[in-house]
Design an enzyme around this catalytic site. Structure first.
Site, PDB file in Angstrom:
ATOM      1  CE  LYS A  22      -7.539  -2.431  14.750  1.00 12.02           C
ATOM      2  NZ  LYS A  22      -6.510  -2.868  13.812  1.00 12.02           N
ATOM      3  CE  LYS A  77       7.537 -12.828 -13.983  1.00 15.56           C
ATOM      4  NZ  LYS A  77       8.206 -12.305 -15.153  1.00 15.56           N
ATOM      5  CG  PHE A 116      -1.493   6.098  13.900  1.00 14.59           C
ATOM      6  CD1 PHE A 116      -0.807   6.022  15.101  1.00 14.59           C
ATOM      7  CD2 PHE A 116      -1.395   7.260  13.148  1.00 14.59           C
ATOM      8  CE1 PHE A 116      -0.024   7.075  15.547  1.00 14.59           C
ATOM      9  CE2 PHE A 116      -0.620   8.324  13.585  1.00 14.59           C
ATOM     10  CZ  PHE A 116       0.067   8.233  14.779  1.00 14.59           C
ATOM     11  CE  LYS A 127      -9.984   1.173  12.141  1.00 12.48           C
ATOM     12  NZ  LYS A 127      -9.381   1.711  10.938  1.00 12.48           N
ATOM     13  CG  ASP A 184      -6.857  -5.118   6.792  1.00 11.74           C
ATOM     14  OD1 ASP A 184      -6.344  -5.016   7.923  1.00 11.74           O
ATOM     15  OD2 ASP A 184      -7.453  -4.180   6.216  1.00 11.74           O
ATOM     16  CG  ASN A 195      -0.188  -0.058   2.515  1.00 13.37           C
ATOM     17  OD1 ASN A 195       0.517   0.872   2.859  1.00 13.37           O
ATOM     18  ND2 ASN A 195      -0.326  -1.167   3.257  1.00 13.37           N
ATOM     19  N   PRO A 200      -2.712 -11.623  11.077  1.00 13.06           N
ATOM     20  CG  PRO A 200      -0.709 -12.092  12.173  1.00 13.06           C
ATOM     21  CD  PRO A 200      -1.411 -12.240  10.853  1.00 13.06           C
ATOM     22  CG  ASP A 201      -5.479  -6.136  14.723  1.00 11.00           C
ATOM     23  OD1 ASP A 201      -4.552  -5.515  15.277  1.00 11.00           O
ATOM     24  OD2 ASP A 201      -6.511  -5.591  14.297  1.00 11.00           O
ATOM     25  CB  ILE A 202       0.528  -6.268  14.790  1.00 14.03           C
ATOM     26  CG1 ILE A 202       0.885  -7.158  13.587  1.00 14.03           C
ATOM     27  CG2 ILE A 202       1.735  -6.070  15.692  1.00 14.03           C
ATOM     28  CD1 ILE A 202       1.848  -6.540  12.595  1.00 14.03           C
TER      29      ILE A 202
HETATM   30  N1  CTP Z   1      -2.991  -2.854  12.721  1.00 16.31           N
HETATM   31  C1  CTP Z   1      -2.180  -3.881  13.129  1.00 16.31           C
HETATM   32  N2  CTP Z   1      -2.243  -5.095  12.516  1.00 16.31           N
HETATM   33  C2  CTP Z   1      -3.112  -5.313  11.515  1.00 16.31           C
HETATM   34  C3  CTP Z   1      -3.954  -4.271  11.077  1.00 16.31           C
HETATM   35  C4  CTP Z   1      -3.864  -3.055  11.715  1.00 16.31           C
HETATM   36  O1  CTP Z   1      -1.363  -3.693  14.051  1.00 16.31           O
HETATM   37  N3  CTP Z   1      -3.144  -6.502  10.936  1.00 16.31           N
HETATM   38  C5  CTP Z   1      -2.945  -1.580  13.435  1.00 16.31           C
HETATM   39  C6  CTP Z   1      -2.411  -0.423  12.622  1.00 16.31           C
HETATM   40  O2  CTP Z   1      -1.018  -0.292  12.766  1.00 16.31           O
HETATM   41  C7  CTP Z   1      -3.161   0.745  13.236  1.00 16.31           C
HETATM   42  C8  CTP Z   1      -4.472   0.167  13.649  1.00 16.31           C
HETATM   43  O3  CTP Z   1      -4.245  -1.231  13.765  1.00 16.31           O
HETATM   44  O4  CTP Z   1      -2.541   1.206  14.413  1.00 16.31           O
HETATM   45  C9  CTP Z   1      -5.600   0.408  12.716  1.00 16.31           C
HETATM   46  O5  CTP Z   1      -5.281   0.013  11.416  1.00 16.31           O
HETATM   47  P1  CTP Z   1      -6.336   0.122  10.239  1.00 16.31           P
HETATM   48  O6  CTP Z   1      -5.764  -0.521   9.044  1.00 16.31           O
HETATM   49  O7  CTP Z   1      -6.830   1.531  10.131  1.00 16.31           O
HETATM   50  O8  CTP Z   1      -7.499  -0.719  10.839  1.00 16.31           O
HETATM   51  P2  CTP Z   1      -8.078  -2.093  10.454  1.00 16.31           P
HETATM   52  O9  CTP Z   1      -8.146  -2.887  11.702  1.00 16.31           O
HETATM   53  O10 CTP Z   1      -7.361  -2.702   9.319  1.00 16.31           O
HETATM   54  O11 CTP Z   1      -9.547  -1.692  10.071  1.00 16.31           O
HETATM   55  P3  CTP Z   1     -10.160  -1.246   8.642  1.00 16.31           P
HETATM   56  O12 CTP Z   1      -9.235  -1.763   7.586  1.00 16.31           O
HETATM   57  O13 CTP Z   1     -11.485  -1.873   8.651  1.00 16.31           O
HETATM   58  O14 CTP Z   1     -10.242   0.244   8.698  1.00 16.31           O
END
Ligand code: CTP
Length: 408
Positions: A351, A295, A333, A347, A285, A216, A313-315
């Protein structure tokens, strides 16, 4: 970009002792002036052999002082007057001989006299050594440096690399920009002194095959600015960075990763030892369920490949879910494209973190400035548009106020 004058209102004495690195001090003087400081240069006799006072005068707009018997000083006490007016005294370059003089408290030249006579409470002494690697590593120099630090001086460097003499090693003076940043850092309030801070920054890259992937537009600038601001505030900072081309802020320890899984692993390995976790990374995500090992080729049939995706995983949530005692204070953030505050509030709850910093994603990615909204249990507060480092410093100050004294 908004221009920052990080040294506005500061009065600095820049002292040059003899060494080839004097040529870098001209650039340093210029950088300090550009950052808003007034700079009074003092040179030893040896320094005047390497660079002329005329150059330093032209760059600072002030006559250079070289002589303790200079009759221009009102009561003929340049050593007293100069340091009483200064916020800091920076010796750059500090030669081996000059450091030896400092260690012994000698005062045979104006610059050494000035260091000795300065009020130690109001006027800090910052010393940037510059010498050949053998001179630097000599036990006598190391002994002197240790003494000078024990007496309250702050050591800037030295750096490592190619030396004017043709050798390579420790002892070269830090570059002018590094010294300028160290002086700026010195003046920042130490609101995170002794704290351990972990920051994630940048995008992640999720491989489809060995040459392609999904990523991204995050530039990492905000996260890097926060890492720098936290280090300036006295914290011990670890920065886990996705693939970005940004220089590592001074005294920040950096771990480079590529994918969300790698970022997760790097973060979880150190998170329990932290006081504060700030998640600025734009973590993907989803990732391809299985990356191709070779390739992916067009097979000529016109069919396009389909990729099965799986969730990363959501860190942030993983760190926020650590048991009490291992859980740092967590700041997330939220980069949103619409309904910024509503999404940030949701959020924050989803979280399980005490503070979310919201911004408008498309308006900030890759930019040098930004505007933020802080969302916590007390409501929202806005941080108006500014350059990212100014915002990062203000944010660090806000977070420091919210930080519990011990682990939560
Ligand atoms: N984050 C994380 N790990 C992930 C996704 C997000 O640690 N796999 C953290 C980002 O670093 C940020 C916060 O979660 O601090 C929010 O990230 P964002 O991408 O805005 O939120 P999402 O949970 O992905 O929600 P959405 O895409 O639905 O807005």
């Amino acid at each position: 970009m908004t221009e920052r004058l990080d040294l506005q209102g500061r009065h600095l004495v820049l002292g040059l002792s003899g060494g080839i690195a004097c040529y870098k001090s001209a650039e340093l003087a210029r950088e300090l002036v550009k950052a808003g400081a007034t700079v009074q240069v003092v040179m030893t006799e040896a320094a005047c052999r390497f660079i002329t006072p005329v150059t330093m005068q032209a760059l600072t707009g002030r006559p250079v002082i070289t002589d303790q018997w200079d009759a221009r000083a009102p009561a003929n006490m340049a050593h007293i007057d100069l340091s009483r007016e200064a916020d800091a005294l920076i010796v750059a370059p500090a030669s081996a001989d000059f450091i030896a003089q400092l260690a012994q408290g000698r005062a045979s030249e104006l610059l050494a006299l000035l260091c000795l006579a300065r009020p130690r409470q109001g006027c800090a002494l910052l010393v940037a050594p510059a010498m050949n690697r053998e001179m630097w590593s000599h036990p006598a120099t190391q002994r002197n440096v240790a003494q000078v630090v024990a007496d309250g001086a702050l050591l800037l460097g030295p750096g490592h690399g190619a030396q004017a003499c043709g050798e390579t090693g420790d002892g070269r003076m830090l570059e002018p920009e590094e010294l300028r940043d160290a002086v700026i850092a010195f003046f920042q309030p130490k609101v995170l002194q002794g704290k351990r801070v972990l920051v994630t920054a940048g995008p992640t890259f999720e491989a489809l095959d060995p040459v392609r992937g999904i990523t991204n537009l995050s530039s990492g600038k905000m996260g890097f600015a926060i890492a720098r601001a936290a280090a300036e505030a006295g914290a011990q900072v670890t920065l886990v960075a996705g693939p970005v081309h940004l220089p590592t802020p001074a005294s920040v320890s950096r771990v480079d990763v590529r994918s969300a899984l790698q970022m997760h692993e790097a973060v979880m390995a150190v998170a329990p030892a932290q006081d504060l976790f700030i998640a600025t990374a734009a973590v993907a995500d989803w990732r391809p369920a299985a990356a191709a090992t070779q390739k992916i080729k067009k097979d000529g049939s016109g069919r396009v490949p389909a990729f099965e995706m799986t969730e990363n995983p959501d860190i942030l949530a993983s760190v926020a879910g650590l048991p009490a005692g291992q859980r740092p204070y967590c700041v997330g953030f939220a980069a949103e494209s619409h309904d910024v505050v509503r999404h940030a509030r949701e959020k924050r709850l989803r979280k399980g973190v005490p503070l979310i910093v919201a911004n408008h994603g498309p308006a900030t990615f890759g930019q040098d400035d930004n505007a933020l909204v802080l969302v916590d249990d007390a409501g929202e507060s806005e941080m108006p548009r500014a350059d990212k480092l100014s915002l990062a410093r203000a944010l660090v100050a806000q977070i420091a106020q919210r930080l519990p004294h011990a682990h939560t």
